[in-house]
Write a protein that holds these residues in place. Structure first.
Motif, PDB file in Angstrom:
ATOM      1  N   ARG A   3      10.277   3.201  27.357  1.00 28.32           N
ATOM      2  CA  ARG A   3       9.553   2.480  28.418  1.00 28.32           C
ATOM      3  C   ARG A   3       9.343   3.421  29.599  1.00 28.32           C
ATOM      4  NH1 ARG A   3      12.131  -1.019  25.375  1.00 28.32           N
ATOM      5  NH2 ARG A   3      11.173  -3.009  24.896  1.00 28.32           N
ATOM      6  N   PHE A   4       8.075   3.744  29.843  1.00 33.25           N
ATOM      7  CA  PHE A   4       7.690   4.610  30.950  1.00 33.25           C
ATOM      8  C   PHE A   4       8.048   3.900  32.251  1.00 33.25           C
ATOM      9  CE2 PHE A   4       4.576   6.729  33.708  1.00 33.25           C
ATOM     10  CZ  PHE A   4       4.703   8.045  33.300  1.00 33.25           C
ATOM     11  N   TRP A   5       8.733   4.588  33.144  1.00 35.61           N
ATOM     12  CA  TRP A   5       9.229   4.008  34.390  1.00 35.61           C
ATOM     13  C   TRP A   5      10.144   2.814  34.135  1.00 35.61           C
ATOM     14  CZ3 TRP A   5       3.734   3.965  36.743  1.00 35.61           C
ATOM     15  CH2 TRP A   5       3.421   5.235  37.216  1.00 35.61           C
ATOM     16  N   ARG A  26       9.514   0.330  32.360  1.00 32.01           N
ATOM     17  CA  ARG A  26       8.752  -0.922  32.230  1.00 32.01           C
ATOM     18  C   ARG A  26       7.636  -0.870  31.212  1.00 32.01           C
ATOM     19  NH1 ARG A  26       6.755  -1.861  38.148  1.00 32.01           N
ATOM     20  NH2 ARG A  26       4.905  -1.862  36.879  1.00 32.01           N
ATOM     21  N   VAL A  27       6.832   0.164  31.216  1.00 28.11           N
ATOM     22  CA  VAL A  27       5.628   0.210  30.385  1.00 28.11           C
ATOM     23  C   VAL A  27       5.977   0.764  29.001  1.00 28.11           C
ATOM     24  CG1 VAL A  27       3.285   1.126  30.166  1.00 28.11           C
ATOM     25  CG2 VAL A  27       4.208   0.598  32.446  1.00 28.11           C
ATOM     26  N   PRO A  28       5.773  -0.021  27.936  1.00 28.75           N
ATOM     27  CA  PRO A  28       6.067   0.475  26.594  1.00 28.75           C
ATOM     28  C   PRO A  28       5.261   1.744  26.293  1.00 28.75           C
ATOM     29  CG  PRO A  28       5.701  -1.891  26.541  1.00 28.75           C
ATOM     30  CD  PRO A  28       5.295  -1.415  27.915  1.00 28.75           C
ATOM     31  N   TYR A  29       5.972   2.777  25.878  1.00 27.84           N
ATOM     32  CA  TYR A  29       5.381   4.086  25.626  1.00 27.84           C
ATOM     33  C   TYR A  29       5.705   4.523  24.199  1.00 27.84           C
ATOM     34  CZ  TYR A  29       4.624   9.127  25.982  1.00 27.84           C
ATOM     35  OH  TYR A  29       4.191  10.413  25.764  1.00 27.84           O
ATOM     36  N   MET A  30       4.693   4.640  23.360  1.00 21.29           N
ATOM     37  CA  MET A  30       4.886   5.086  21.985  1.00 21.29           C
ATOM     38  C   MET A  30       5.074   6.594  22.010  1.00 21.29           C
ATOM     39  SD  MET A  30       2.575   4.519  18.530  1.00 21.29           S
ATOM     40  CE  MET A  30       1.051   4.837  19.404  1.00 21.29           C
ATOM     41  N   GLU A  31       6.297   7.043  21.705  1.00 25.06           N
ATOM     42  CA  GLU A  31       6.629   8.465  21.734  1.00 25.06           C
ATOM     43  C   GLU A  31       6.225   9.180  20.458  1.00 25.06           C
ATOM     44  OE1 GLU A  31      10.801   8.830  22.530  1.00 25.06           O
ATOM     45  OE2 GLU A  31      10.602   8.053  24.552  1.00 25.06           O
ATOM     46  N   MET A  32       6.404   8.502  19.320  1.00 27.21           N
ATOM     47  CA  MET A  32       6.169   9.161  18.037  1.00 27.21           C
ATOM     48  C   MET A  32       5.869   8.101  16.991  1.00 27.21           C
ATOM     49  SD  MET A  32       6.334  11.914  16.044  1.00 27.21           S
ATOM     50  CE  MET A  32       7.199  13.162  16.974  1.00 27.21           C
ATOM     51  N   ILE A  33       4.868   8.383  16.185  1.00 24.42           N
ATOM     52  CA  ILE A  33       4.614   7.584  14.998  1.00 24.42           C
ATOM     53  C   ILE A  33       4.431   8.577  13.863  1.00 24.42           C
ATOM     54  CG2 ILE A  33       2.140   7.400  15.479  1.00 24.42           C
ATOM     55  CD1 ILE A  33       2.290   4.558  14.201  1.00 24.42           C
ATOM     56  N   ARG A  34       5.136   8.337  12.761  1.00 25.01           N
ATOM     57  CA  ARG A  34       5.084   9.283  11.644  1.00 25.01           C
ATOM     58  C   ARG A  34       5.072   8.519  10.340  1.00 25.01           C
ATOM     59  NH1 ARG A  34       8.693  12.700   8.460  1.00 25.01           N
ATOM     60  NH2 ARG A  34       7.362  14.376   7.701  1.00 25.01           N
ATOM     61  N   VAL A  35       4.150   8.908   9.491  1.00 26.72           N
ATOM     62  CA  VAL A  35       4.052   8.360   8.146  1.00 26.72           C
ATOM     63  C   VAL A  35       4.282   9.516   7.175  1.00 26.72           C
ATOM     64  CG1 VAL A  35       2.527   7.230   6.485  1.00 26.72           C
ATOM     65  CG2 VAL A  35       2.440   6.572   8.907  1.00 26.72           C
ATOM     66  N   LEU A  36       5.126   9.297   6.193  1.00 28.78           N
ATOM     67  CA  LEU A  36       5.444  10.362   5.243  1.00 28.78           C
ATOM     68  C   LEU A  36       4.211  10.788   4.447  1.00 28.78           C
ATOM     69  CD1 LEU A  36       8.856   9.208   3.737  1.00 28.78           C
ATOM     70  CD2 LEU A  36       8.450  10.796   5.615  1.00 28.78           C
ATOM     71  N   LEU A  38       0.139  -0.785  27.230  1.00 29.22           N
ATOM     72  CA  LEU A  38       0.838   0.144  26.359  1.00 29.22           C
ATOM     73  C   LEU A  38       0.402   1.549  26.711  1.00 29.22           C
ATOM     74  CD1 LEU A  38       0.323  -1.583  22.879  1.00 29.22           C
ATOM     75  CD2 LEU A  38       2.296  -1.795  24.417  1.00 29.22           C
ATOM     76  N   MET A  39       1.287   2.512  26.510  1.00 27.85           N
ATOM     77  CA  MET A  39       0.964   3.921  26.745  1.00 27.85           C
ATOM     78  C   MET A  39       1.323   4.748  25.533  1.00 27.85           C
ATOM     79  SD  MET A  39       2.289   4.838  30.590  1.00 27.85           S
ATOM     80  CE  MET A  39       1.879   6.565  30.360  1.00 27.85           C
ATOM     81  N   THR A  40       0.636   5.870  25.392  1.00 26.60           N
ATOM     82  CA  THR A  40       0.968   6.881  24.402  1.00 26.60           C
ATOM     83  C   THR A  40       0.355   8.193  24.864  1.00 26.60           C
ATOM     84  OG1 THR A  40       1.026   7.392  22.040  1.00 26.60           O
ATOM     85  CG2 THR A  40      -1.012   6.417  22.877  1.00 26.60           C
ATOM     86  N   SER A  41       0.555   9.261  24.105  1.00 22.33           N
ATOM     87  CA  SER A  41      -0.005  10.549  24.492  1.00 22.33           C
ATOM     88  C   SER A  41      -0.080  11.468  23.288  1.00 22.33           C
ATOM     89  CB  SER A  41       0.849  11.203  25.587  1.00 22.33           C
ATOM     90  OG  SER A  41       2.118  11.559  25.075  1.00 22.33           O
ATOM     91  N   SER A  42      -0.764  12.580  23.474  1.00 25.85           N
ATOM     92  CA  SER A  42      -0.784  13.652  22.475  1.00 25.85           C
ATOM     93  C   SER A  42      -1.177  14.940  23.187  1.00 25.85           C
ATOM     94  CB  SER A  42      -1.756  13.346  21.329  1.00 25.85           C
ATOM     95  OG  SER A  42      -3.084  13.510  21.752  1.00 25.85           O
ATOM     96  N   GLU A  43      -0.912  16.058  22.531  1.00 24.48           N
ATOM     97  CA  GLU A  43      -1.354  17.320  23.103  1.00 24.48           C
ATOM     98  C   GLU A  43      -2.874  17.360  23.076  1.00 24.48           C
ATOM     99  OE1 GLU A  43       0.657  20.541  21.142  1.00 24.48           O
ATOM    100  OE2 GLU A  43       2.582  20.001  22.019  1.00 24.48           O
TER     101      GLU A  43
END
Length: 139
Positions: A53-55, A57-67, A95-100
Motif C-alpha cells: 500500500r503506497f503511503w 493507503r493506496v493499493p500498489y501492485m508490486e509484481m505479477i508473475r505467471v510461469l 490502484l497503482m502499479t509501475s514498470s521500468e
C-alpha cells in the motif's frame, strides 16, 4: 480454470524461489499481511501477484508473475481481477502499479487493464532507466 487465493505459510518456499528478488524475510512478511495472491491450475501454482500500500493507503501492485508455459492463458488477468475486487471490497478507490520505462509489454498490459500513466521518477543507483507509474480508478 484458474483458482486465485491468498498465499499461505505453505506457499512460502515456492514464493521465495519464484519471487527471488524479494528474499525470504520479505516474502514471509507479505504472506503474513495477506499481500500475495496465488493462482493455481489443476492444483499447481502457476503465478502470483504481490502488492503493498503506497503511503500505507493506496493499493500498489508490486509484481505479477505467471510461469512460462502459462502465459496468455488468463492467469495474469485472473490474478489482477481478484486483486482489484479484493481492494474494492476494502474500500479502495484507486490502484497503482509501475514498470521500468523501457518495458513496453508490461505497460501495454497495464493499459489493457484500465491503468493510465501518471508520471515517472528516476531512481539513480537502483535502476538504469526511470520508473513509470500507472493508476486506475475503481470507484
Amino acid at each position: 480454470m484458474v483458482e486465485v487465493t491468498s498465499a499461505s505459510q505453505a506457499d512460502i518456499n515456492w514464493l521465495v524461489r519464484e519471487d527471488a528478488s524479494a528474499g525470504k524475510a520479505w516474502v514471509s512478511r507479505c504472506v503474513a499481511l495477506g499481500e500475495y495472491l496465488i493462482a493455481r491450475q489443476a492444483g499447481e501454482i502457476v503465478g502470483f501477484l504481490r502488492f503493498s500500500r503506497f503511503w500505507g493507503r493506496v493499493p500498489y501492485m508490486e509484481m505479477i508473475r505467471v510461469l512460462p508455459g502459462h502465459h496468455r492463458s488468463g492467469v495474469g488477468t485472473a490474478l489482477f481481477l481478484a486483486w482489484e475486487e479484493a481492494m474494492r471490497g476494502e474500500g479502495a478507490r484507486l490502484l497503482m502499479t509501475s514498470s521500468e520505462c523501457d518495458e513496453s509489454r508490461p505497460q501495454d498490459w497495464h493499459r489493457r487493464n484500465g491503468f493510465s500513466e501518471t508520471g515517472a521518477i528516476e531512481l539513480p543507483g537502483l535502476q538504469l532507466v526511470p520508473e513509470v507509474f500507472f493508476v486506475k480508478r475503481i470507484d
